[in-house]
Motif scaffolding. Structure first.
Motif, PDB file in Angstrom:
ATOM      1  N   ILE A  90      28.823 -12.346  36.252  1.00  0.00           N
ATOM      2  CA  ILE A  90      28.153 -11.907  35.023  1.00  0.00           C
ATOM      3  C   ILE A  90      27.448 -13.688  34.181  1.00  0.00           C
ATOM      4  CG2 ILE A  90      28.525 -11.282  32.186  1.00  0.00           C
ATOM      5  CD1 ILE A  90      30.659  -9.853  33.714  1.00  0.00           C
ATOM      6  N   VAL A  91      26.306 -13.860  34.085  1.00  0.00           N
ATOM      7  CA  VAL A  91      25.891 -15.203  33.195  1.00  0.00           C
ATOM      8  C   VAL A  91      24.913 -14.293  31.975  1.00  0.00           C
ATOM      9  CG1 VAL A  91      25.718 -16.007  34.835  1.00  0.00           C
ATOM     10  CG2 VAL A  91      23.667 -15.400  34.603  1.00  0.00           C
ATOM     11  N   GLY A  92      24.916 -14.969  30.758  1.00  0.00           N
ATOM     12  CA  GLY A  92      24.270 -14.784  29.729  1.00  0.00           C
ATOM     13  C   GLY A  92      24.476 -13.781  29.711  1.00  0.00           C
ATOM     14  N   HIS A  93      25.772 -13.508  29.109  1.00  0.00           N
ATOM     15  CA  HIS A  93      26.226 -12.975  28.315  1.00  0.00           C
ATOM     16  C   HIS A  93      25.868 -12.994  26.733  1.00  0.00           C
ATOM     17  CE1 HIS A  93      29.167  -9.335  25.804  1.00  0.00           C
ATOM     18  NE2 HIS A  93      28.990  -8.749  27.186  1.00  0.00           N
ATOM     19  N   SER A  94      26.127 -11.690  25.648  1.00  0.00           N
ATOM     20  CA  SER A  94      26.092 -12.384  24.335  1.00  0.00           C
ATOM     21  C   SER A  94      27.015 -13.099  23.553  1.00  0.00           C
ATOM     22  CB  SER A  94      25.508 -11.103  23.589  1.00  0.00           C
ATOM     23  OG  SER A  94      26.591  -9.879  23.686  1.00  0.00           O
ATOM     24  N   GLU A  95      27.920 -13.148  23.798  1.00  0.00           N
ATOM     25  CA  GLU A  95      29.048 -13.519  23.900  1.00  0.00           C
ATOM     26  C   GLU A  95      29.174 -14.685  24.612  1.00  0.00           C
ATOM     27  OE1 GLU A  95      31.815  -9.243  23.366  1.00  0.00           O
ATOM     28  OE2 GLU A  95      32.075 -11.003  25.309  1.00  0.00           O
ATOM     29  N   ARG A  96      28.556 -16.051  26.010  1.00  0.00           N
ATOM     30  CA  ARG A  96      28.622 -16.579  25.766  1.00  0.00           C
ATOM     31  C   ARG A  96      27.311 -17.584  25.770  1.00  0.00           C
ATOM     32  NH1 ARG A  96      31.895 -19.444  28.595  1.00  0.00           N
ATOM     33  NH2 ARG A  96      30.407 -20.804  29.123  1.00  0.00           N
ATOM     34  N   ARG A  97      26.359 -16.078  24.829  1.00  0.00           N
ATOM     35  CA  ARG A  97      25.347 -17.001  23.847  1.00  0.00           C
ATOM     36  C   ARG A  97      25.418 -17.381  22.795  1.00  0.00           C
ATOM     37  NH1 ARG A  97      19.421 -15.275  26.527  1.00  0.00           N
ATOM     38  NH2 ARG A  97      19.935 -14.018  28.646  1.00  0.00           N
ATOM     39  N   ALA A  98      26.519 -16.469  22.224  1.00  0.00           N
ATOM     40  CA  ALA A  98      26.861 -16.865  20.665  1.00  0.00           C
ATOM     41  C   ALA A  98      27.692 -17.412  21.225  1.00  0.00           C
ATOM     42  CB  ALA A  98      27.083 -14.969  20.025  1.00  0.00           C
ATOM     43  N   ASP A  99      28.961 -17.563  21.372  1.00  0.00           N
ATOM     44  CA  ASP A  99      30.060 -18.494  21.112  1.00  0.00           C
ATOM     45  C   ASP A  99      30.495 -19.663  21.865  1.00  0.00           C
ATOM     46  OD1 ASP A  99      31.305 -16.376  19.966  1.00  0.00           O
ATOM     47  OD2 ASP A  99      32.866 -15.570  21.569  1.00  0.00           O
ATOM     48  N   HIS A 100      29.114 -20.374  22.838  1.00  0.00           N
ATOM     49  CA  HIS A 100      29.129 -21.178  23.237  1.00  0.00           C
ATOM     50  C   HIS A 100      27.392 -21.663  23.165  1.00  0.00           C
ATOM     51  CE1 HIS A 100      32.893 -20.730  25.803  1.00  0.00           C
ATOM     52  NE2 HIS A 100      32.581 -19.348  25.356  1.00  0.00           N
ATOM     53  N   SER A 101      26.527 -21.418  22.755  1.00  0.00           N
ATOM     54  CA  SER A 101      25.236 -21.583  21.940  1.00  0.00           C
ATOM     55  C   SER A 101      24.468 -21.962  23.756  1.00  0.00           C
ATOM     56  CB  SER A 101      24.791 -23.595  21.595  1.00  0.00           C
ATOM     57  OG  SER A 101      25.940 -22.778  20.947  1.00  0.00           O
ATOM     58  N   GLU A 102      24.760 -21.101  24.477  1.00  0.00           N
ATOM     59  CA  GLU A 102      23.728 -21.060  25.442  1.00  0.00           C
ATOM     60  C   GLU A 102      22.399 -20.711  25.583  1.00  0.00           C
ATOM     61  OE1 GLU A 102      25.732 -18.987  28.866  1.00  0.00           O
ATOM     62  OE2 GLU A 102      27.534 -20.080  28.555  1.00  0.00           O
ATOM     63  N   THR A 103      21.440 -21.403  25.432  1.00  0.00           N
ATOM     64  CA  THR A 103      20.452 -20.545  26.169  1.00  0.00           C
ATOM     65  C   THR A 103      19.594 -20.166  27.083  1.00  0.00           C
ATOM     66  OG1 THR A 103      19.140 -22.766  26.965  1.00  0.00           O
ATOM     67  CG2 THR A 103      19.706 -22.389  24.599  1.00  0.00           C
ATOM     68  N   SER A 104      18.302 -19.263  27.589  1.00  0.00           N
ATOM     69  CA  SER A 104      18.206 -18.518  28.200  1.00  0.00           C
ATOM     70  C   SER A 104      17.968 -19.312  29.199  1.00  0.00           C
ATOM     71  CB  SER A 104      16.734 -18.133  28.062  1.00  0.00           C
ATOM     72  OG  SER A 104      16.782 -17.128  27.179  1.00  0.00           O
ATOM     73  N   GLU A 105      17.546 -20.810  29.479  1.00  0.00           N
ATOM     74  CA  GLU A 105      17.438 -22.223  30.273  1.00  0.00           C
ATOM     75  C   GLU A 105      18.811 -22.148  30.555  1.00  0.00           C
ATOM     76  OE1 GLU A 105      13.073 -21.384  28.127  1.00  0.00           O
ATOM     77  OE2 GLU A 105      15.450 -21.908  26.926  1.00  0.00           O
ATOM     78  N   ASP A 106      19.988 -22.229  30.023  1.00  0.00           N
ATOM     79  CA  ASP A 106      20.829 -22.202  30.307  1.00  0.00           C
ATOM     80  C   ASP A 106      21.421 -21.116  31.529  1.00  0.00           C
ATOM     81  OD1 ASP A 106      21.799 -25.022  29.076  1.00  0.00           O
ATOM     82  OD2 ASP A 106      22.452 -23.931  27.475  1.00  0.00           O
ATOM     83  N   VAL A 107      20.790 -20.334  30.907  1.00  0.00           N
ATOM     84  CA  VAL A 107      21.440 -18.952  31.610  1.00  0.00           C
ATOM     85  C   VAL A 107      20.566 -19.534  32.877  1.00  0.00           C
ATOM     86  CG1 VAL A 107      21.129 -16.216  31.716  1.00  0.00           C
ATOM     87  CG2 VAL A 107      21.935 -17.711  29.871  1.00  0.00           C
ATOM     88  N   ALA A 108      19.581 -19.375  32.605  1.00  0.00           N
ATOM     89  CA  ALA A 108      18.888 -19.006  34.511  1.00  0.00           C
ATOM     90  C   ALA A 108      19.323 -20.174  35.822  1.00  0.00           C
ATOM     91  CB  ALA A 108      17.152 -19.796  33.676  1.00  0.00           C
ATOM     92  N   ALA A 109      19.700 -21.024  34.627  1.00  0.00           N
ATOM     93  CA  ALA A 109      19.863 -22.741  35.727  1.00  0.00           C
ATOM     94  C   ALA A 109      21.634 -22.243  36.415  1.00  0.00           C
ATOM     95  CB  ALA A 109      20.745 -23.745  35.439  1.00  0.00           C
TER      96      ALA A 109
END
Length: 245
Positions: A90-109
């Motif tokens: 799993i990549v880009g879960h909302s909890e990772r995006r919110a709690d770890h400030s992951e951007t969509s670019e991070d998710v793509a990587a």
């Protein structure tokens, strides 16, 4: 070719070795299911779960680093997940995006790293309650999809999961028309973005349970579910699996 059906469980930061007792019944149900069945436990349990379930059940990770190795204390490489038997991450879960400030670019990587390691990336997208109330859901989802799916993505190595943030773990579920609207938009955009976008598996996630699974699975362009809390116990997860058949 139609998208593959998939019911996936995300255990998040829950479970221990004793919890693997739940896997026996889930794996048995998976053998009779008309879909793939996947569980993504905490990373420490991936190897033990795979050893217990064997080929009866797919096992995945909940996150991976963008790099294959290096000085990244506490992180896990996609190839390491693959090495212990994972097939998905799993990549880009909302909890990772919110709690770890992951951007969509991070998710793509991260998705690209998963692909490089031979894993299927489950790319998560979803709007907040404020974005839903502002009427910007489709715009938000389209932007996340465009930026989160890396080059080289195909229906064979990528799954997309729509999880409205306001429905995760809250008991609130969008109505069927709202889910259909987003999944139709995802399908349309995937077909424009990828040569085989019509074959990409699209999951819905957010307070999926036995009582609403069949209704959700009947919605066009919903090819399965990403299930949170209801995947922790076989008594709750098995009926969801059976609702797909």
């Amino acid at each position: 070719m139609a998208p593959r059906k998939l019911v996936a469980g995300n255990w998040k930061m829950n479970g221990d070795l004793a919890a693997l007792d739940q896997v026996d019944e889930i794996a048995k149900a998976a053998q009779d299911a008309g879909c793939d069945v996947l569980i993504c436990p905490p990373a420490l349990l991936v190897h033990a779960m795979k050893a217990r379930a064997g080929d009866m059940l797919l096992v995945g990770g909940q996150d991976c680093h963008t790099k294959a190795s290096g000085a990244h204390t506490g992180d896990i490489a996609a190839r390491q997940l693959c090495d212990v038997g994972a097939t998905h991450v799993i990549v880009g879960h909302s909890e990772r995006r919110a709690d770890h400030s992951e951007t969509s670019e991070d998710v793509a990587a991260k998705a690209a790293a998963a692909h490089e390691a031979g894993l299927t990336a489950i790319i998560c997208l979803g709007e907040t309650e404020d974005q839903r109330d502002a009427g910007s859901t489709l715009e938000v989802i389209a932007a996340q999809l465009a930026a989160s799916v890396p080059s080289g993505a195909t229906a064979g190595n990528t799954v997309v999961a729509y999880e409205p943030v306001w429905a995760i773990g809250t008991g609130r579920v969008p109505d069927t028309a709202q889910i259909a609207e987003v999944h139709d938009k995802l399908r349309q955009d995937l077909c424009a973005q990828l040569p085989d976008g019509a074959e990409v598996t699209l999951l819905y996630g957010g307070s999926v349970k036995a009582g609403n699974a069949a209704e959700i699975f009947a919605i066009p362009n919903v090819d399965g579910a990403l299930v949170g809390g209801a995947s922790l116990a076989a008594a709750d997860f098995v009926p969801i699996i059976r609702a797909m058949t």
